[in-house]
Design a protein around this motif. Structure first.
Motif, mmCIF file in Angstrom:
data_model
loop_
_atom_site.group_PDB
_atom_site.id
_atom_site.type_symbol
_atom_site.label_atom_id
_atom_site.label_comp_id
_atom_site.label_asym_id
_atom_site.label_seq_id
_atom_site.Cartn_x
_atom_site.Cartn_y
_atom_site.Cartn_z
ATOM 1 N N MET A 18 -5.663 -10.328 3.765
ATOM 2 C CA MET A 18 -5.000 -9.065 3.469
ATOM 3 C C MET A 18 -4.767 -8.939 1.964
ATOM 4 S SD MET A 18 -1.347 -7.684 4.887
ATOM 5 C CE MET A 18 -1.722 -8.408 6.486
ATOM 6 N N VAL A 19 -5.189 -7.830 1.392
ATOM 7 C CA VAL A 19 -4.983 -7.601 -0.035
ATOM 8 C C VAL A 19 -3.916 -6.544 -0.298
ATOM 9 C CG1 VAL A 19 -7.314 -8.332 -0.647
ATOM 10 C CG2 VAL A 19 -6.903 -5.943 -0.099
ATOM 11 N N LEU A 63 0.868 -1.178 0.000
ATOM 12 C CA LEU A 63 0.000 0.000 0.000
ATOM 13 C C LEU A 63 0.902 1.224 0.000
ATOM 14 C CD1 LEU A 63 -2.924 1.061 0.193
ATOM 15 C CD2 LEU A 63 -2.682 0.998 2.674
ATOM 16 N N ARG A 64 1.050 1.844 -1.158
ATOM 17 C CA ARG A 64 2.030 2.923 -1.304
ATOM 18 C C ARG A 64 1.468 4.283 -0.924
ATOM 19 N NH1 ARG A 64 2.633 -0.653 -5.555
ATOM 20 N NH2 ARG A 64 4.669 -1.636 -5.739
ATOM 21 N N ILE A 85 -5.302 -3.368 4.372
ATOM 22 C CA ILE A 85 -6.616 -3.453 3.741
ATOM 23 C C ILE A 85 -6.988 -4.922 3.628
ATOM 24 C CG2 ILE A 85 -7.961 -2.980 1.665
ATOM 25 C CD1 ILE A 85 -6.281 -0.549 1.161
ATOM 26 N N LEU A 86 -8.151 -5.283 4.167
ATOM 27 C CA LEU A 86 -8.610 -6.667 4.179
ATOM 28 C C LEU A 86 -9.862 -6.812 3.317
ATOM 29 C CD1 LEU A 86 -8.379 -7.223 8.052
ATOM 30 C CD2 LEU A 86 -6.545 -7.446 6.368
ATOM 31 N N ASP A 87 -10.061 -8.002 2.764
ATOM 32 C CA ASP A 87 -11.284 -8.255 2.017
ATOM 33 C C ASP A 87 -12.361 -8.794 2.947
ATOM 34 O OD1 ASP A 87 -10.636 -10.885 2.506
ATOM 35 O OD2 ASP A 87 -10.079 -11.354 0.431
ATOM 36 N N SER A 88 -13.484 -9.218 2.411
ATOM 37 C CA SER A 88 -14.612 -9.660 3.230
ATOM 38 C C SER A 88 -14.306 -10.925 4.020
ATOM 39 C CB SER A 88 -15.844 -9.896 2.344
ATOM 40 O OG SER A 88 -15.554 -10.856 1.334
ATOM 41 N N SER A 89 -13.309 -11.695 3.590
ATOM 42 C CA SER A 89 -12.934 -12.920 4.301
ATOM 43 C C SER A 89 -11.855 -12.682 5.349
ATOM 44 C CB SER A 89 -12.447 -13.985 3.308
ATOM 45 O OG SER A 89 -13.452 -14.302 2.372
ATOM 46 N N VAL A 140 -6.048 -1.871 -5.668
ATOM 47 C CA VAL A 140 -6.950 -2.969 -6.004
ATOM 48 C C VAL A 140 -8.359 -2.631 -5.529
ATOM 49 C CG1 VAL A 140 -5.141 -4.720 -5.900
ATOM 50 C CG2 VAL A 140 -6.440 -4.170 -3.854
ATOM 51 N N ASP A 141 -9.344 -3.256 -6.131
ATOM 52 C CA ASP A 141 -10.735 -3.102 -5.711
ATOM 53 C C ASP A 141 -11.065 -4.120 -4.620
ATOM 54 O OD1 ASP A 141 -11.215 -1.074 -7.542
ATOM 55 O OD2 ASP A 141 -11.877 -2.465 -9.101
#
Length: 302
Positions: free
Chosen positions: A205-206, A86-87, A198-202, A111-112
């Motif tokens: 970590m994305v 994450l820049r 940043i985490l997704d719904s599960s 990313v989305d």
């Protein structure tokens, strides 16, 4: 890395290879096959924990060994995945020692994250970020259903979750929480940084950044968080008079050269003169010094 998932655990031996078990230890995983062996190409899914940054040697090694004799019968190597960093992320706050202040977090993802997700922020040692005064200035929005954004405390940091919304790549997001700074910067320079994930719904970590630098902490008379007042009620494209209050309860060192007030995007100051005289188009400076009461040696007081 810790292996915790297996692909193709069951199935007809005549159709595809069958994996019986998996043991993960540190950065290796041992997968046991059915006695029929690996008789055709297949796909194996492993769940691993990625490093903070991409290692210099980013190769993955795979080897085949016989169960009975542990003899190596095949091996190979391939390049590993590159960690998604994450820049575009910044943390702004009043960088004074042991002060209660607002922490403004701004970030932009590459990313989305669709549907739901979360943003976690962990501060350096000595800092504390509770969910008090959580303000979602610009957060993911929903196209049809109204987005739900909430804040939960997580150790020293915060966990900001969103639902019914999509975090869009390239869009700038921002939120703030009230918190406290440390009494001093930690001696470990590598640890003196914020971690933003940043985490997704599960919960996977994305994107992440473990090296958002903390600001150098300054000691200035135990200065407290400024307060802001304005008159009259602000509306779009109107003129208001703003009062900024600062309290310094302890003796501050000499050398204060300026007080800078930075405003949000879209606001413009109306200062037209730097004269010390009180004018409507200038700045009025008012202060109330604190008198320090002391007892002289040899004098009794009640």
């Amino acid at each position: 890395s810790e292996a915790s998932g297996l692909g193709n655990m069951t199935g007809d031996v005549n159709l595809s290879p069958v994996f019986l078990s998996c043991i993960g230890r540190l950065k290796s995983a041992s997968v046991t096959l059915h006695a029929s062996g690996l008789f055709r190409s297949t796909t194996l899914t492993l769940r691993v924990t990625t490093p903070r940054t991409t290692p210099e040697d980013n190769r993955w090694y795979v080897e085949g060994r016989l169960t009975d004799s542990n003899v190596q019968v095949a091996w190979g190597a391939t390049g590993g995945v590159t960690s998604q960093g994450l820049r575009e992320v910044f943390v702004d706050y009043g960088n004074f020692q042991a002060v209660s202040t607002l922490f403004l977090v701004t970030f932009s993802s590459e990313v989305d994250v669709e549907g739901a997700g979360a943003i976690t922020v962990f501060p350096p040692p000595g800092y504390l970020l509770p969910c008090e005064d959580f303000r979602p200035f610009a957060m993911p929005r929903g196209a049809v259903v109204e987005a739900v954004v909430s804040c939960a405390s997580m150790r020293q940091g915060v966990h900001i979750s969103f639902a019914n919304a999509t975090l869009q790549a390239g869009a700038e997001y921002a939120f703030s929480v009230s918190g406290g700074t440390a009494a001093a910067n930690t001696a470990n320079v590598a640890a003196d940084a914020f971690t933003v994930q940043i985490l997704d719904s599960s919960g996977f970590m994305v994107e992440s950044n473990y090296e958002v630098p903390a600001l150098p902490l300054v000691g200035f008379g135990g200065v407290e968080q400024p307060h802001l007042l304005w008159y009259d009620t602000p509306v779009a494209e109107s003129t208001v008079f703003v009062t900024v209050g600062i309290r310094i309860p302890l003796v501050a060192p000499p050398g204060l050269s300026m007080i800078r007030v930075r405003m949000p995007e879209g606001l413009r100051h109306g200062v037209a003169t730097t004269s010390k005289a009180n004018r409507a188009d200038g700045v009025t400076l008012a202060w109330r010094p604190t008198e320090i009461v002391s007892d002289q040696p040899g004098i009794f007081s009640s």
